[in-house]
Every structure is written in C-alpha cells, then in structure tokens.
Design a protein around this motif. Structure first.
Motif, mmCIF file in Angstrom:
data_model
loop_
_atom_site.group_PDB
_atom_site.id
_atom_site.type_symbol
_atom_site.label_atom_id
_atom_site.label_comp_id
_atom_site.label_asym_id
_atom_site.label_seq_id
_atom_site.Cartn_x
_atom_site.Cartn_y
_atom_site.Cartn_z
ATOM 1 N N PRO A 29 -2.087 104.026 -12.011
ATOM 2 C CA PRO A 29 -2.287 105.276 -12.750
ATOM 3 C C PRO A 29 -1.190 106.314 -12.539
ATOM 4 C CG PRO A 29 -4.357 104.529 -11.813
ATOM 5 C CD PRO A 29 -3.299 103.627 -11.265
ATOM 6 N N GLY A 30 -0.564 106.360 -11.363
ATOM 7 C CA GLY A 30 0.488 107.338 -11.099
ATOM 8 C C GLY A 30 1.845 106.947 -11.654
ATOM 9 N N GLY A 31 1.931 105.780 -12.303
ATOM 10 C CA GLY A 31 3.191 105.337 -12.887
ATOM 11 C C GLY A 31 3.950 104.335 -12.043
ATOM 12 N N GLN A 32 3.535 104.126 -10.786
ATOM 13 C CA GLN A 32 4.177 103.098 -9.973
ATOM 14 C C GLN A 32 3.722 101.712 -10.429
ATOM 15 O OE1 GLN A 32 3.890 103.677 -5.741
ATOM 16 N NE2 GLN A 32 4.265 105.873 -5.864
ATOM 17 N N LEU A 33 4.486 100.708 -10.045
ATOM 18 C CA LEU A 33 4.202 99.332 -10.442
ATOM 19 C C LEU A 33 3.996 98.489 -9.194
ATOM 20 C CD1 LEU A 33 4.133 97.441 -13.004
ATOM 21 C CD2 LEU A 33 6.458 96.785 -12.356
ATOM 22 N N LEU A 34 2.890 97.742 -9.153
ATOM 23 C CA LEU A 34 2.602 96.849 -8.034
ATOM 24 C C LEU A 34 2.900 95.417 -8.444
ATOM 25 C CD1 LEU A 34 1.311 96.446 -5.149
ATOM 26 C CD2 LEU A 34 -0.831 95.986 -6.384
ATOM 27 N N VAL A 35 3.817 94.774 -7.725
ATOM 28 C CA VAL A 35 4.182 93.371 -7.959
ATOM 29 C C VAL A 35 3.610 92.549 -6.814
ATOM 30 C CG1 VAL A 35 6.063 91.742 -8.278
ATOM 31 C CG2 VAL A 35 6.284 94.083 -9.131
ATOM 32 N N ALA A 36 2.827 91.521 -7.151
ATOM 33 C CA ALA A 36 2.060 90.826 -6.121
ATOM 34 C C ALA A 36 2.222 89.315 -6.183
ATOM 35 C CB ALA A 36 0.581 91.186 -6.239
ATOM 36 N N ALA A 37 2.541 88.750 -5.018
ATOM 37 C CA ALA A 37 2.483 87.310 -4.744
ATOM 38 C C ALA A 37 3.331 86.500 -5.717
ATOM 39 C CB ALA A 37 1.030 86.844 -4.706
ATOM 40 N N GLY A 38 2.914 85.268 -6.027
ATOM 41 C CA GLY A 38 3.683 84.378 -6.883
ATOM 42 C C GLY A 38 4.331 83.253 -6.108
ATOM 43 N N LEU A 39 5.257 82.578 -6.768
ATOM 44 C CA LEU A 39 6.024 81.486 -6.182
ATOM 45 C C LEU A 39 7.465 81.927 -5.943
ATOM 46 C CD1 LEU A 39 4.811 78.471 -8.331
ATOM 47 C CD2 LEU A 39 4.640 78.592 -5.850
#
Length: 379
Positions: free
Chosen positions: A351-361
């Motif tokens: 909501p504050g405009g930040q981006l969360l990038v999580a996990a993956g390969l």
C-alpha cells in the motif's frame, strides 16, 4: 536503452520456507499472504531442456502430476514489522494454483497441482480468524489457468490443463464463481483451448485473454479474445503481433495493455520484445525491446506509472537485472539490481508503494535451487 536506477532493493526478512510456484496476495490491511508452492522435486531433469539447466520451467506433464516437496505451508508478511509468520496451513498441498482476494477480504485459492495431479479444490482463507474453509469445487480440475476478479465481485477461471492418469487435456472451459451463493457456473468456452495464457481486466470491465499454449498446434498462439461479463459472450479482437505463451499482460494507467516476455514455443527462451494493445482502437504497437528476454518473470505497475520487470531463468545476469518501462516514451531503462537473481518468484505492490519480491528459483544452476530470500524496492 537508458541506464537509470529507479529506487533500490534492500534485503527484507527471509521466509521460513524455501519455495517457488507459490502465490502471494496483498490483504486489505497491507500484509502479504504467501501460499503453497514447491521446494523439492526429483528428478532434477524435470527443470531442464537439455541445454540450459534450470532455466526452463517445469514441463506441464510433470507439473500436472504433482511434485515431491509440494507445500501446504502458508506465511504472512507484515511490512510494518518486516517479519514473516507461519499461519494456518492449507488443507492440502498445491502449486501452480491461483489466488484472488475477494471483496469480503477472504483469499480464494483455486485449483492447481497437488501431490498426485491437477485438482479442482477451492479454499477460502480468513485473515481475521486464521482459518481455511472449503468453497465449492470447480467442475474441472486444472493448473496453468487464469483466475480474475471481475467488477461484479465474481471470479472467472479460464483455460488451463487437466492432468489425469498421465494424460493432459488443455482446456477451453470457463467457470465463474458467485461468492454470495458459493457456486460455480459454466460460461461460454474461450476460443481456442489454451494454457499458460494471460487474462487482463480492462477499464471497460471486459476481460482480455491473450495467447497461451495450444496442444492442438503444439505451439504458442497469437489469439486475442474478449469476454463481456454483461452478455457472457466472446469476441475476437486483433491478434498478438507474435505468438506468445508464459508472457505477462499488464494494464497501464491509461488503459492500454503491455505484453512482456514469454516464449513463442515450449522450452524456447523468453522474448525481449514488448507490445502495447489499445482497447479503444483495437490495435497493437511496438512497446520497445528489453536488454534480456524474460520468462518466469514478474511485472508490476508502480505508483509512478512506470512498469518494473523482474526475473528470468536463463542466466544470473538476466535474473539479477531489472528493467523499467516508461509508458509515456515507450522506452526501457535498466532498473535497480536485485540482491539475489531469481525467477518464478512473486512481486507484491504494498500500500505504501514499496514492492515485495519473494522467494523463487535461482537461475543458472544445473539443478533446482530454491530461495527463501525476500527484498523490498524503495523508490
């Protein structure tokens, strides 16, 4: 190609569980719910096309059979505390599913692949009570489908693949869920059975379905079809300039659709070219070319209106470099560098405009290498 860094990535708290092929849903309070996925599979060759190691995605005939290490674990991320908490587990493990936040605030997890194959189970998660309840099941089990929240509050599921007893069936069937009645109903089939396609809600409330894989052709298709919820019917619009599967399609602030990456055939590397669709003119135009082709990537429209592309499985370089599209100039620029190269991850706009990038390969390895690391983009 401009060289610019729009913000920077900073490490966030790692997840409790390594995973890829999961879902991530932003909750009404701004937390992020991550569901399922996988973190182990044998044999490792399921991720190879013979030349590029883990750069290729899992072939559908293996994904549909389920994989060892399929997860029922669920985690909730608090941006204010920068902390992950394990919450109530799914009643059954799944990967390659779709998740939608309903108007009620519940998270709906739809179909996917379980421990023994594609499933039709649908579960509802209540963030307030930390409980899962079963919803009405789909008529047809499927994975590699799309699920879209319509303006009516109903959920539309389109296409995908039904894997049963070692045989896959690419689907044209469409089902629509009424959350008040807790009931699915069949809708008109999408033109061309397909999987690994996109479905994007337009400003008009109509749904644009693009490309995907056709089993009949054993290739990606260029079909573009428009669903009108008011009439329940489909119409065909101008096709994609190039055949595409495993791509992304993102609605811009002005209503145009940006199509990025994906492949023109199974196991081919990701494409670097991008295209713009104008729904009012029913026309396509070039959207520039990225430095790297992309597959297994994420695309997010930032608060600035710019579009951020993250991830690729071909190499560490392409998996580490992000690229930014400016809708006003149609130009691409090099974005902030990730701390960890990745693909088949999730990217959630907070909501504050930040981006969360999580996990993956992790790309560039000869066997699957899963991540629990997460990062936040600070503009």
């Amino acid at each position: 190609m401009n060289n610019t860094v729009d913000g920077s990535f900073v490490p966030a708290a790692p997840m409790n569980v390594l995973r890829a092929y999961h879902s991530a849903t932003v909750l009404p309070d701004g937390d992020v719910l991550v569901v399922g996925g996988t973190n182990g599979m044998e044999p490792a060759s399921w991720l190879t096309d013979g030349t590029r190691g883990a750069s290729a995605q899992v072939p559908w005939h293996h994904l549909g059979q389920g994989l060892s290490g399929t997860l029922s674990d669920v985690e909730r991320y608090s941006p204010s505390n920068n902390a992950w908490t394990r919450v109530a587990v799914l009643p059954g493990p799944r990967l390659g599913h779709r998740a939608v936040c309903l108007e009620s605030g519940q998270v709906m997890v739809i179909a996917g692949s379980g421990a023994v194959g594609s499933i039709n189970g649908v579960e509802l998660y209540s963030p307030a009570t930390d409980q899962w309840v079963a919803a009405a099941t789909l008529e047809t089990p499927r994975f590699a489908h799309t699920a879209t929240l319509l303006d009516s509050g109903h959920v539309m599921v389109c296409g995908g693949n039904h894997q049963s007893q070692g045989q896959g069936q690419v689907l044209a069937s469409v089902e629509i869920y009424d959350p008040v009645a807790n009931r699915w109903r069949a809708a008109a089939d999408v033109p061309f059975a397909r999987m690994d396609h996109t479905a994007t809600l337009l400003a008009s409330g109509k749904l644009l379905v693009l490309g995907g894989y056709s089993a009949q052709l054993n290739a990606a298709i260029d079909d573009a079809s428009l669903f009108d919820p008011a009439t329940g019917g489909w119409s065909t619009v101008q096709p994609l300039p190039e055949r595409r599967m495993q791509h992304t399609a993102t609605r811009l602030a002005d209503g145009r659709i940006l199509v990025v990456g994906g492949a023109d055939a199974p196991f081919n590397p990701g494409r670097a070219d991008a295209y713009l669709y104008d729904p009012q003119a029913d026309s396509w135009s070039l959207g520039g070319t990225m430095v790297h082709g992309r597959k297994g990537h994420s695309v997010t429209r930032l608060a600035s209106g710019h579009v951020l592309v993250i991830g690729d499985g071909l190499s560490v370089e392409s998996g580490n470099m992000t690229e930014v599209f400016d809708p006003d100039t149609h130009e691409w620029a090099i974005g902030a560098e990730l701390a960890h190269a990745r693909f088949i991850h999730t990217a959630s706009l907070l909501p504050g405009g930040q981006l969360l990038v999580a996990a993956g390969l992790r790309p560039g390895t000869s066997h699957p290498s899963y991540l629990s690391s997460t990062e936040r983009l600070i503009e």
